[in-house]
Design a protein around this motif. Structure first.
Motif, PDB file in Angstrom:
ATOM      1  N   HIS A 126      39.191  34.433  35.925  1.00  0.00           N
ATOM      2  CA  HIS A 126      39.530  33.876  37.228  1.00  0.00           C
ATOM      3  C   HIS A 126      40.797  34.513  37.775  1.00  0.00           C
ATOM      4  CE1 HIS A 126      36.520  30.664  37.262  1.00  0.00           C
ATOM      5  NE2 HIS A 126      36.733  30.569  35.964  1.00  0.00           N
ATOM      6  N   MET A 127      40.777  34.746  39.085  1.00  0.00           N
ATOM      7  CA  MET A 127      41.965  35.285  39.744  1.00  0.00           C
ATOM      8  C   MET A 127      43.079  34.242  39.745  1.00  0.00           C
ATOM      9  SD  MET A 127      40.832  37.357  43.138  1.00  0.00           S
ATOM     10  CE  MET A 127      40.156  35.870  43.879  1.00  0.00           C
ATOM     11  N   PRO A 128      44.315  34.708  39.790  1.00  0.00           N
ATOM     12  CA  PRO A 128      45.428  33.766  39.968  1.00  0.00           C
ATOM     13  C   PRO A 128      45.218  32.953  41.241  1.00  0.00           C
ATOM     14  CG  PRO A 128      46.255  35.927  39.348  1.00  0.00           C
ATOM     15  CD  PRO A 128      44.778  36.097  39.604  1.00  0.00           C
ATOM     16  N   GLU A 129      45.641  31.710  41.224  1.00  0.00           N
ATOM     17  CA  GLU A 129      45.381  30.803  42.348  1.00  0.00           C
ATOM     18  C   GLU A 129      46.042  31.253  43.645  1.00  0.00           C
ATOM     19  OE1 GLU A 129      46.416  26.853  41.272  1.00  0.00           O
ATOM     20  OE2 GLU A 129      44.818  26.647  39.780  1.00  0.00           O
ATOM     21  N   LEU A 133      40.475  36.996  47.592  1.00  0.00           N
ATOM     22  CA  LEU A 133      39.673  38.206  47.729  1.00  0.00           C
ATOM     23  C   LEU A 133      38.661  37.981  48.839  1.00  0.00           C
ATOM     24  CD1 LEU A 133      38.108  40.131  44.706  1.00  0.00           C
ATOM     25  CD2 LEU A 133      37.247  40.272  47.043  1.00  0.00           C
ATOM     26  N   ARG A 134      38.656  38.848  49.840  1.00  0.00           N
ATOM     27  CA  ARG A 134      37.730  38.665  50.957  1.00  0.00           C
ATOM     28  C   ARG A 134      37.399  40.000  51.622  1.00  0.00           C
ATOM     29  NH1 ARG A 134      40.216  39.225  55.821  1.00  0.00           N
ATOM     30  NH2 ARG A 134      42.466  38.898  55.974  1.00  0.00           N
ATOM     31  N   GLU A 135      36.332  39.959  52.428  1.00  0.00           N
ATOM     32  CA  GLU A 135      35.929  41.145  53.189  1.00  0.00           C
ATOM     33  C   GLU A 135      36.837  41.317  54.404  1.00  0.00           C
ATOM     34  OE1 GLU A 135      31.938  43.085  55.332  1.00  0.00           O
ATOM     35  OE2 GLU A 135      31.850  41.110  54.360  1.00  0.00           O
ATOM     36  N   PHE A 179      44.415  39.745  48.518  1.00  0.00           N
ATOM     37  CA  PHE A 179      45.622  39.351  49.250  1.00  0.00           C
ATOM     38  C   PHE A 179      46.455  38.359  48.444  1.00  0.00           C
ATOM     39  CE2 PHE A 179      42.700  40.756  52.483  1.00  0.00           C
ATOM     40  CZ  PHE A 179      43.480  41.285  53.501  1.00  0.00           C
ATOM     41  N   GLN A 180      47.762  38.418  48.672  1.00  0.00           N
ATOM     42  CA  GLN A 180      48.686  37.427  48.130  1.00  0.00           C
ATOM     43  C   GLN A 180      49.695  37.087  49.220  1.00  0.00           C
ATOM     44  OE1 GLN A 180      51.674  38.529  45.086  1.00  0.00           O
ATOM     45  NE2 GLN A 180      50.813  36.857  43.860  1.00  0.00           N
ATOM     46  N   ASN A 181      49.714  35.814  49.613  1.00  0.00           N
ATOM     47  CA  ASN A 181      50.607  35.370  50.688  1.00  0.00           C
ATOM     48  C   ASN A 181      50.446  36.225  51.944  1.00  0.00           C
ATOM     49  OD1 ASN A 181      51.764  33.417  48.932  1.00  0.00           O
ATOM     50  ND2 ASN A 181      53.165  34.960  48.115  1.00  0.00           N
ATOM     51  N   GLY A 182      49.203  36.574  52.253  1.00  0.00           N
ATOM     52  CA  GLY A 182      48.906  37.333  53.460  1.00  0.00           C
ATOM     53  C   GLY A 182      49.107  38.829  53.335  1.00  0.00           C
ATOM     54  N   GLN A 183      49.605  39.299  52.211  1.00  0.00           N
ATOM     55  CA  GLN A 183      49.847  40.732  52.023  1.00  0.00           C
ATOM     56  C   GLN A 183      48.681  41.374  51.271  1.00  0.00           C
ATOM     57  OE1 GLN A 183      53.187  41.790  49.513  1.00  0.00           O
ATOM     58  NE2 GLN A 183      53.332  43.853  50.366  1.00  0.00           N
ATOM     59  N   LEU A 184      48.198  42.499  51.788  1.00  0.00           N
ATOM     60  CA  LEU A 184      47.106  43.220  51.149  1.00  0.00           C
ATOM     61  C   LEU A 184      47.649  44.017  49.963  1.00  0.00           C
ATOM     62  CD1 LEU A 184      44.142  44.130  51.114  1.00  0.00           C
ATOM     63  CD2 LEU A 184      44.760  45.942  52.744  1.00  0.00           C
ATOM     64  N   LEU A 185      47.179  43.657  48.754  1.00  0.00           N
ATOM     65  CA  LEU A 185      47.682  44.309  47.539  1.00  0.00           C
ATOM     66  C   LEU A 185      46.764  45.431  47.063  1.00  0.00           C
ATOM     67  CD1 LEU A 185      48.773  41.200  45.411  1.00  0.00           C
ATOM     68  CD2 LEU A 185      50.020  42.400  47.230  1.00  0.00           C
ATOM     69  N   VAL A 186      45.451  45.197  47.135  1.00  0.00           N
ATOM     70  CA  VAL A 186      44.471  46.175  46.663  1.00  0.00           C
ATOM     71  C   VAL A 186      43.287  46.174  47.632  1.00  0.00           C
ATOM     72  CG1 VAL A 186      43.064  46.974  44.715  1.00  0.00           C
ATOM     73  CG2 VAL A 186      45.094  45.580  44.286  1.00  0.00           C
ATOM     74  N   SER A 187      42.767  47.363  47.922  1.00  0.00           N
ATOM     75  CA  SER A 187      41.575  47.449  48.764  1.00  0.00           C
ATOM     76  C   SER A 187      40.481  48.212  48.030  1.00  0.00           C
ATOM     77  CB  SER A 187      41.883  48.157  50.087  1.00  0.00           C
ATOM     78  OG  SER A 187      42.201  49.521  49.869  1.00  0.00           O
ATOM     79  N   ALA A 188      39.247  47.921  48.386  1.00  0.00           N
ATOM     80  CA  ALA A 188      38.094  48.634  47.834  1.00  0.00           C
ATOM     81  C   ALA A 188      37.101  48.879  48.964  1.00  0.00           C
ATOM     82  CB  ALA A 188      37.432  47.835  46.720  1.00  0.00           C
ATOM     83  N   ILE A 189      36.473  50.046  48.940  1.00  0.00           N
ATOM     84  CA  ILE A 189      35.449  50.391  49.910  1.00  0.00           C
ATOM     85  C   ILE A 189      34.132  50.557  49.166  1.00  0.00           C
ATOM     86  CG2 ILE A 189      34.715  52.023  51.691  1.00  0.00           C
ATOM     87  CD1 ILE A 189      37.629  52.871  51.990  1.00  0.00           C
ATOM     88  N   ASP A 209      53.901  48.688  44.658  1.00  0.00           N
ATOM     89  CA  ASP A 209      54.684  47.678  43.929  1.00  0.00           C
ATOM     90  C   ASP A 209      53.835  46.883  42.934  1.00  0.00           C
ATOM     91  OD1 ASP A 209      56.832  48.479  45.441  1.00  0.00           O
ATOM     92  OD2 ASP A 209      56.780  46.763  46.811  1.00  0.00           O
ATOM     93  N   TYR A 210      52.499  47.069  42.996  1.00  0.00           N
ATOM     94  CA  TYR A 210      51.621  46.257  42.145  1.00  0.00           C
ATOM     95  C   TYR A 210      50.753  47.110  41.213  1.00  0.00           C
ATOM     96  CZ  TYR A 210      53.026  42.382  45.091  1.00  0.00           C
ATOM     97  OH  TYR A 210      53.769  41.439  45.746  1.00  0.00           O
ATOM     98  N   ARG A 211      51.090  48.381  41.093  1.00  0.00           N
ATOM     99  CA  ARG A 211      50.350  49.244  40.175  1.00  0.00           C
ATOM    100  C   ARG A 211      50.601  48.825  38.728  1.00  0.00           C
ATOM    101  NH1 ARG A 211      52.083  54.638  43.426  1.00  0.00           N
ATOM    102  NH2 ARG A 211      50.530  54.510  45.089  1.00  0.00           N
ATOM    103  N   GLY A 212      49.611  49.045  37.900  1.00  0.00           N
ATOM    104  CA  GLY A 212      49.747  48.725  36.482  1.00  0.00           C
ATOM    105  C   GLY A 212      49.409  47.287  36.133  1.00  0.00           C
ATOM    106  N   GLN A 213      49.038  46.467  37.129  1.00  0.00           N
ATOM    107  CA  GLN A 213      48.718  45.065  36.869  1.00  0.00           C
ATOM    108  C   GLN A 213      47.210  44.808  36.742  1.00  0.00           C
ATOM    109  OE1 GLN A 213      50.828  42.238  39.348  1.00  0.00           O
ATOM    110  NE2 GLN A 213      52.550  43.640  39.666  1.00  0.00           N
ATOM    111  N   ASN A 214      46.429  45.879  36.840  1.00  0.00           N
ATOM    112  CA  ASN A 214      44.976  45.786  36.671  1.00  0.00           C
ATOM    113  C   ASN A 214      44.323  44.817  37.665  1.00  0.00           C
ATOM    114  OD1 ASN A 214      42.610  46.636  35.427  1.00  0.00           O
ATOM    115  ND2 ASN A 214      42.644  45.016  33.891  1.00  0.00           N
ATOM    116  N   LEU A 215      44.864  44.749  38.873  1.00  0.00           N
ATOM    117  CA  LEU A 215      44.309  43.840  39.880  1.00  0.00           C
ATOM    118  C   LEU A 215      42.930  44.291  40.364  1.00  0.00           C
ATOM    119  CD1 LEU A 215      47.513  43.111  42.010  1.00  0.00           C
ATOM    120  CD2 LEU A 215      46.490  41.711  40.193  1.00  0.00           C
ATOM    121  N   SER A 216      42.623  45.583  40.200  1.00  0.00           N
ATOM    122  CA  SER A 216      41.310  46.078  40.606  1.00  0.00           C
ATOM    123  C   SER A 216      40.190  45.416  39.805  1.00  0.00           C
ATOM    124  CB  SER A 216      41.238  47.594  40.448  1.00  0.00           C
ATOM    125  OG  SER A 216      41.504  47.974  39.111  1.00  0.00           O
TER     126      SER A 216
END
Length: 287
Positions: A126-129, A133-135, A179-189, A209-216
């Motif tokens: 599960h993602m952190p609360e 994640l949205r389109e 997204f986290q607090n309205g900021q786009l952290l990772v994108s996928a196409i 600033d969020y590399r290495g956290q495996n958010l993908s």
């Protein structure tokens, strides 16, 4: 534009000076001999160094007879029944190889990633609360462009912009963001090909600033769940062959290694080989 995308005699063709490469895929009714001549002419005019093709087994045999070599194979890429191949022809023969140090790194990454392979039945994470994640809609493409600007700050020629995203949308691509607090952290196409019954994860971009956290990981998890809704039987993607993180991420999600595309594209300031990974829709157990 980041890369030129056009239809040439029934083939979808991507080409540009950044990668110094042509990448094309074609439908069954294409005159391949005529198309290949045009690809060679385009490569010579633009001084491209490599021609890459995604095609069926039948067309792969023709390409091999023309000097192309198989670099990756995905079983059942086309509607779950016909195998797909990636074949390459090197206009610049020096682009075909790499030194021993890079070869060892590629082999090590592949070995470690394959050792991390997990069955599809593994636990759902599960993602952190505080993350969503949205389109993304077309009127949010500026958010993607801003993320690209941050990720490729020192490599402006690799920044994809709103115009390029709009072109991809016309070609049945969808865009997702974490997204986290309205900021786009990772994108996928994601490129969705209903005719072929497959979908491609085109790229991931992560805020520096969020590399290495495996958010993908969470985006891949979500994309896998969308397969049935898109009537797709296979997901595939291309990952930097020297990147431990993404290769391991896809392997953990049950993706299978299909091959390596040699010196395939520029990533920041380095010509990178790309590993091809694929995931098949699990067959339903019969009663």
């Amino acid at each position: 534009m980041f890369e030129t995308i056009e239809n040439i005699d029934g083939a979808l063709v991507y080409h540009g000076n950044m990668h110094k490469r042509i990448y094309f895929s074609q439908s069954d009714n294409v005159d391949l001999d005529n198309l290949l001549q045009k690809m060679k002419t385009l490569a010579n005019e633009k001084q491209y160094e490599k021609i890459l093709s995604k095609t069926t087994e039948e067309k792969a045999a023709i390409l091999k007879s023309k000097g192309f070599e198989i670099e990756a194979k995905i079983p059942g890429l086309y509607n779950g029944t016909t195998d797909g191949y990636f074949l390459a022809d090197y206009i610049n023969k020096e682009r075909h190889g790499y030194n021993d140090k890079i070869a060892k790194t590629i082999a090590t990454v592949k070995s470690i990633a394959q050792a991390a392979n997990k069955p599809d039945s593994d636990s759902y994470f599960h993602m952190p609360e505080n993350m969503i994640l949205r389109e993304l809609a077309s009127n949010e493409f500026h958010l993607l462009e801003t993320l690209h600007n941050k990720a490729y700050k020192y490599h402006p020629n690799q920044i994809k912009d709103v115009t390029y995203f709009s072109k991809l949308k016309e070609l049945n691509h969808q865009f997702y963001g974490l997204f986290q607090n309205g900021q786009l952290l990772v994108s996928a196409i994601i490129g969705i090909n209903k005719e072929e019954g497959n979908m491609e994860i085109v790229d991931f971009v992560t805020h520096p600033d969020y590399r290495g956290q495996n958010l993908s990981y969470f985006l891949v998890q979500d994309i896998k769940e969308k397969m049935k809704s898109f009537a797709c039987k296979t997901i595939y993607t291309m990952v930097r062959s020297t990147s431990y993180g993404l290769n391991i991420t896809f392997s953990k999600h049950g993706f299978i290694f299909a091959g390596t595309l040699k010196n395939n594209c520029m990533v920041r300031d380095t010509l990178e080989s790309m590993n091809v990974w694929y995931f098949k829709e699990p067959e339903q157990s019969r009663p």
